[in-house]
Every structure is written in structure tokens, then in C-alpha cells.
Motif scaffolding. Structure first.
Motif, mmCIF file in Angstrom:
data_model
loop_
_atom_site.group_PDB
_atom_site.id
_atom_site.type_symbol
_atom_site.label_atom_id
_atom_site.label_comp_id
_atom_site.label_asym_id
_atom_site.label_seq_id
_atom_site.Cartn_x
_atom_site.Cartn_y
_atom_site.Cartn_z
ATOM 1 N N ILE A 94 29.465 32.027 41.644
ATOM 2 C CA ILE A 94 31.483 32.383 42.641
ATOM 3 C C ILE A 94 32.219 32.362 43.399
ATOM 4 C CG2 ILE A 94 32.056 34.526 44.046
ATOM 5 C CD1 ILE A 94 29.944 36.365 42.569
ATOM 6 N N ALA A 144 33.504 29.202 40.973
ATOM 7 C CA ALA A 144 35.455 29.560 39.652
ATOM 8 C C ALA A 144 35.778 29.824 41.644
ATOM 9 C CB ALA A 144 34.322 31.267 39.227
ATOM 10 N N HIS A 187 38.040 30.626 35.421
ATOM 11 C CA HIS A 187 37.498 32.415 35.142
ATOM 12 C C HIS A 187 36.780 32.218 33.834
ATOM 13 C CE1 HIS A 187 37.432 33.160 39.222
ATOM 14 N NE2 HIS A 187 39.121 32.863 39.212
ATOM 15 N N PHE A 192 29.720 40.059 37.192
ATOM 16 C CA PHE A 192 29.898 38.233 37.224
ATOM 17 C C PHE A 192 29.202 37.827 36.227
ATOM 18 C CE2 PHE A 192 28.492 33.628 38.494
ATOM 19 C CZ PHE A 192 29.881 33.298 38.763
ATOM 20 N N ARG A 234 33.274 36.639 34.089
ATOM 21 C CA ARG A 234 33.599 36.459 35.243
ATOM 22 C C ARG A 234 35.168 36.422 35.274
ATOM 23 N NH1 ARG A 234 30.405 30.619 36.018
ATOM 24 N NH2 ARG A 234 28.638 31.206 36.017
#
Lengths: 250, 384
Positions: B231, B234, B240, B300, B304
Motif C-alpha cells: 500500500i 502504491a 493503483h 486492496f 488496488r
């Protein structure tokens, strides 16, 4: 391996207390015959609740024991399956119940996890070592790389054993050393057959082999000679453990 | 009526506004009937409530190095913490349309790898409360609906003024005086309550243990840390990725499909920023963007880009309507919250074991002693 001396070996551990499952009477027989001194033990566990209750007792109550010797883990599995069969399948062991699509074995894994958790808790809270004895059976192995062969496996369902094997720090396989002489090949079938010799010298194997399961996280040598007495067997094993620790610590 | 059941039913009635549309009114009736069945099935169960709908939060640790994350914390809301035969357990309430009566059904088999029990058990462990077990408390949603009455059923109800053991109100009796009478909501509630209380309680209600080994919790802790790192990556790169396979999950299009397909944009009047991205977790400090929950991790893993809109931008539609399934789930949770709270406080527990409150206190005291549990391997108190 039957008659190898699993129970006698476990009785050498530090301040052991035995927990026997239904039908396992080896400890009493050894004590009665004078081959083992009196070893503390629970009454034979007749049910899954008995078994979990004994572990709970060791976890919460004061006692001097340092090692729990479970005799046997495959007996514990049987108690687990009996419990699940009664609870979830109305005691029906047939195709409409526990054995249908082998679902009972699958369902019982949740209970088995609880059992392993209880042992984890015993180890964490009371610093007790857990020694689980297990019977073996000979089972054909489908070899993807060649001819199939037989191997020793624990006398448990594959899924229960898979979980148990992953959970355990050490899995040891005890057997007698056997040498084969005069091996001859059958000209029609190609099968080899020999004449066995020896078979009375005990060995302990600590690494996986084509013919048995084993593993260790203690840095043990692949084979440990168990000598000629149970005291010697324990001494040799502890020496190997010490050696493994020293090697790990550099 | 038992007070605990009464508390649950009152919570249902308070949640569903009187002016609600037919569909929501029907859901309330289903919920009331299910609660009657739930009470009949579980009122005598040995779960003694300790805390209800408790938000739990912890630091995120790297199990490999024992260092604490500077970016994320972990959180979750535990439906029920309880004592079961002196053992600490947590319980999660679920509603489903799947078969739950077969212990080997796909519903239960999937839970072997489900992250949610691991997430909650790990959270408790990280807070020094080692939980012995997680229990999934599942209710299957009814598949029966209000039906046309047979002539015999209508005649019997008209004569006796009773239907499935319930004395009918005048409104229901009047409704029988038509050519093809149909069950009123009151009659449907009576039939459904009979079905889930007496006829098929196992079909509707099941509770099962979802135990986790310590080693499995450790493995989950590693996965959680890795998700946090992904995360963060990203977030730092601004990339994403979309998962087009997830656009039509959960029986309808993803609410962000319009943005992803270029027909809409996050900065239009259609969307607004949420003050906290975890609306289900009251009391979380700040906007929640640095809090990892089980729902967030699942989002997630699913997509994403959806995670970005939901938990990084934190937007929601101005005219967002609660989907029926979600509404029913919330309604059921509200009912059970009241049902368990009634026994927890010991004020309304005249129909249950009066020792529940003291047992709960004992568990709380026992829970404190469990702080002596060894921490997760690698989780010492280093800051990194």
C-alpha cells in the motif's frame, strides 16, 4: 515402529507425565512387568473432553512435571473424530455421515487446531515439552518419477498429519537396523526380494527419507544410534541435541 | 417476553424508521423473526459476554525485524468478546445466503483460509489478550417470502384469529376477506418465526470455531506487514492498478466503475470526501488513511484502484444508498448488539444465567493476566 520402545524412551524425558488415549496400555504393562519404574500418568482418556481436560489441568494447576508424553497422537485423533462424528454427524460413520466425501476428516481439523493450540498454550505458559508418540503404518507411495514404493507413514489421516507435522518442531522415526542379504530378482515380475538380517538394533532417524517422514529444527544428525539400553538411547539422543545446539551457536 | 429478546426487537424497530419503504419493512420483519429463532437456539449457550462491538487498535509490527511501522496501525471492530467455559473467545456475527447446516459446506471450508479471524486474533494478541478461539456466529437469510394463502389456511385463520400460534391483529383478519388473500407482514413474521424456531433452526443458525495456530497468526502478521508495504509503495508511486475482474463483484457494478471508465471523476459534485475512511470504526483518530483493517486489506487484494478511491482518496457518492444486503447485515448486527448488551449489563438478563456479569469481570481479570503471554516472535519494542 511397534515394539521399538517408544513408551520407554518417552519415560526417560525430564519429569514426564503420561497422557494415554483409549486402548493404549503400554505404560502400565511396562510398569507392571518391572521394566519401567512407576511413571506419573493420567487415567486413560476415553473421550476428546477427557483429553482436552487433562491438558487444561496441566496448564492451570500446580504440578512438578516438565514433559507431557502423549501416548498416542493417533489415538488422540481417533477421539477427535469420535467427538466430531457425534456432534456433527449424529454418530453416523457411514457415507451419509462422517465418511461421506471424507468430510468428517475435513471438519475435524478445526477441533484438531484447538488441540494443537491447547498444547501450544501448555508449552508457552508452563514451559513444558510435548512428546507425542505415534503408531505407523505402511502405505503405498505414488511415485511420479518412477515405480511406486511403500513407505512408513503415521497411522493418521493425511490432513491431520499434515497439520501436526507442520506444527511440530521435531518429527523422529524410530526403527530397527536391518541389512538385506542374498537379494534376488524375480525374473517374471522384476520384483526384488532379499533375506533380512539383524533387526534388533534400534536407530532414530531425524530427516525425511523416501521410506519415512521425519524433520528436525534442532540440527540433529540424520541418524542417532540408540545403543542397547533405553538409558543409553536417551543419553545418545540428548548428546545429539546438545551437539546440534552447539553447532547452531557456532 | 424475555427481556433480552425484547431489547433486540426494540433495536430492530428503532433502526427501521416507520416511514421505511416496503422492502425495508419486510427486512425488519425477517430480522424480528430471526431474532426470535436466534434467542430460542442460543439463549442457553454458555457464551458470557465481556464486551460488545469493541474497536481494537494496535501498532503494526514487522515480524521479521521486530520493528514498528511508522506509517500504519492496525484496527478492527470485534462484535463480541466472551468467555466460553473460562476460555477467552471472540465472536463475529455473519449473515449469508449460503448453506451453513453442512459443517463441510464451502462456506465453512473457506473460513480455513479467511483472513478476518486471523486479523482479530492477531489484534487481540498484539494488545496482550491472547484469545483461545474465534467463533463464527452465522445466520442464513430466509428464502421464504410472504405467500398466497390456501383457502383452508385463510378459513382457519379467519375462524381462530390465529396463524402459526400468533394471535392476529384486526388488520390481518380484514386482509383475509379478499378473493385471493396473501399473508400480511404480521402473518409472514409468524410463519417465519415458526420455521426458524421450531421447524428448521439448524438451517438458519450455526456457530462454529475457526481456530488459528500461533504459527498461522504469525504467518498472517507477515502477510499484513507485506500488504502495508505494498500500500505504501502504491501511495508513493501513485500507481493503483485496476482489476477488471472485480468490477461486477457482489451482484452489481462497483460504485467506482463510472470513474474508472472515464464517465465520471472524483472531483465532481457526485462525490464527497469522507471525514474518516473507516466509517465502521467510531473513535478512530484522524482520517483513518493510515489504519489497516481487514476490510481494507480485502479491498486492496480485490482491486488496488478501488482501494485508492475508498481508503486513500476516501470518497463516497453524494447520493450513496445502502445496498439491501448491507442494510440487512447492519440491522442484524444492531439487533444482536442489543441482545448481547442486555445480558452483559446484567440489567435485563432475567432469562439467562445471572452469573454472566461476574463471569465477565473474572474474564477481564484473567485477560489481564494473559498479558504474560509471550509476544509475537520478533515483536519487541523497537521503533523503526
Amino acid at each position: 515402529m511397534e515394539g521399538w520402545g517408544k513408551t520407554s524412551f518417552a519415560a526417560q524425558t525430564v519429569k514426564p507425565v503420561f497422557l494415554e488415549t483409549k486402548g493404549e496400555t503400554g505404560l502400565e504393562t511396562l510398569i507392571d512387568s518391572g521394566r519401567l519404574p512407576e511413571v506419573p500418568h493420567f487415567p486413560e482418556a476415553q473421550s476428546w473432553d477427557d483429553l482436552l481436560g487433562a491438558i487444561e489441568t496441566l496448564t492451570v494447576e500446580d504440578h512438578p512435571y516438565r514433559t507431557l508424553a502423549l501416548d498416542t497422537v493417533n489415538g488422540a485423533e481417533r477421539l477427535c473424530h469420535e467427538f466430531v462424528c457425534e456432534r456433527d454427524f449424529n454418530n453416523d460413520w457411514g457415507e451419509r455421515g462422517f465418511m461421506g466425501y471424507m468430510r468428517g476428516f475435513e471438519v475435524a481439523l478445526a477441533e484438531w487446531r484447538k488441540f494443537l493450540n491447547a498444547l501450544d498454550r501448555l508449552r508457552a505458559e508452563r514451559r513444558m515439552a510435548i512428546v507425542s508418540l505415534c503408531h505407523t503404518k505402511v502405505k503405498p507411495f505414488k511415485n511420479p518419477e518412477g515405480a511406486d514404493y511403500d513407505r512408513y507413514t503415521p497411522d493418521m489421516h493425511d490432513k491431520t498429519w499434515g497439520l501436526t507435522h507442520k506444527w511440530a518442531d521435531v518429527v523422529l522415526f524410530g526403527n530397527f537396523e536391518v541389512t538385506l542379504t542374498a537379494v534376488q530378482e524375480n525374473k517374471k515380475t522384476g520384483a526384488a526380494r532379499g533375506k533380512g538380517a539383524g533387526g534388533n538394533h534400534r536407530m532414530l532417524f531425524t530427516e525425511r527419507h523416501a521410506s519415512y517422514d521425519a524433520k528436525n529444527r534442532l540440527g540433529l544428525p540424520a541418524e542417532i544410534d540408540m545403543g542397547s539400553t533405553v538409558a543409553e538411547a536417551w543419553a545418545n539422543f540428548m548428546a545429539a541435541v546438545k551437539q546440534g545446539r552447539e553447532a547452531a551457536n557456532g | 417476553m424475555p427481556r433480552r429478546l425484547d431489547a433486540g426487537l426494540s433495536a430492530v424497530d428503532a433502526f427501521v424508521r416507520p416511514a421505511s419503504d416496503e422492502s425495508r419493512a419486510l427486512m425488519a420483519v425477517k430480522c424480528r423473526s430471526l431474532l426470535a429463532g436466534y434467542h430460542a437456539r442460543w439463549a442457553d449457550a454458555e457464551y458470557l459476554p465481556v464486551a460488545v462491538e469493541r474497536v481494537v487498535q494496535s501498532d503494526l509490527w514487522n515480524p521479521g525485524t521486530g520493528r514498528k511501522s511508522r506509517s500504519f496501525t492496525v484496527a478492527g471492530k470485534i462484535d463480541l468478546s466472551a468467555a466460553f467455559r473460562d476460555r477467552a473467545v471472540l465472536m463475529d456475527h455473519k449473515t449469508t445466503a449460503e448453506d451453513i447446516s453442512d459443517p463441510n459446506s464451502p462456506y465453512w471450508r473457506q473460513l480455513i483460509v479467511e483472513g478476518q479471524p486471523s486479523h482479530y486474533m492477531l489484534l487481540e494478541w498484539l494488545n496482550g489478550r491472547k484469545v483461545d478461539d474465534a467463533v463464527w456466529d452465522v445466520v442464513r437469510k430466509p428464502t421464504i417470502s410472504p405467500k398466497l394463502l390456501t383457502k383452508a389456511e385463510a378459513r382457519s385463520a379467519a375462524v381462530t384469529h390465529e396463524y402459526f400460534g400468533r394471535h392476529l391483529a384486526d388488520e390481518s383478519i380484514l386482509a383475509l376477506n379478499v378473493e385471493k388473500p396473501r399473508e400480511t407482514l404480521e402473518m409472514y413474521e409468524a410463519r417465519l418465526a415458526h420455521d426458524c424456531t421450531l421447524a428448521r433452526p439448524e438451517w438458519y443458525f450455526q456457530r462454529r470455531s475457526i481456530p488459528r495456530l500461533d504459527a498461522e497468526l504469525h504467518e498472517y502478521a507477515v502477510e499484513l506487514w507485506e500488504h502495508g508495504q505494498e500500500i505504501l509503495h502504491a501511495r508513493n508511486t501513485g500507481r493503483h492498478a485496476r482489476n477488471s475482474g472485480a468490477c461486477m463483484l457482489y451482484g452489481g457494478p462497483c460504485k467506482f466503475l463510472g470513474i474508472c471508465s472515464g464517465h465520471d471523476a472524483p472531483d465532481t459534485d457526485n462525490w464527497r470526501r469522507k471525514p474518516c475512511v473507516h466509517t465502521e470504526l467510531p473513535g478512530i483518530e484522524g482520517d483513518g488513511r493510515n489504519v489497516l483493517t481487514n476490510s481494507r486489506i480485502r479491498c486492496f487484494q480485490t482491486c488496488r484502484r478501488k482501494h485508492f478511491y475508498e481508503y486513500e482518496l476516501g470518497i463516497e457518492r453524494q447520493d450513496e444508498e445502502e445496498r439491501d444486503a448491507l442494510y440487512f447485515g447492519n440491522l442484524w448486527h444492531r439487533a444482536l448488539e442489543a441482545w448481547f448488551l442486555a445480558s452483559q449489563k446484567g440489567v435485563l438478563n432475567d432469562d439467562t444465567n445471572s452469573a454472566s456479569n461476574s463471569a465477565g469481570s473474572e474474564l477481564a481479570a484473567g485477560g489481564a493476566s494473559r498479558n504474560e503471554q509471550p509476544p509475537l516472535p520478533g515483536c519487541d519494542q523497537q521503533q523503526g
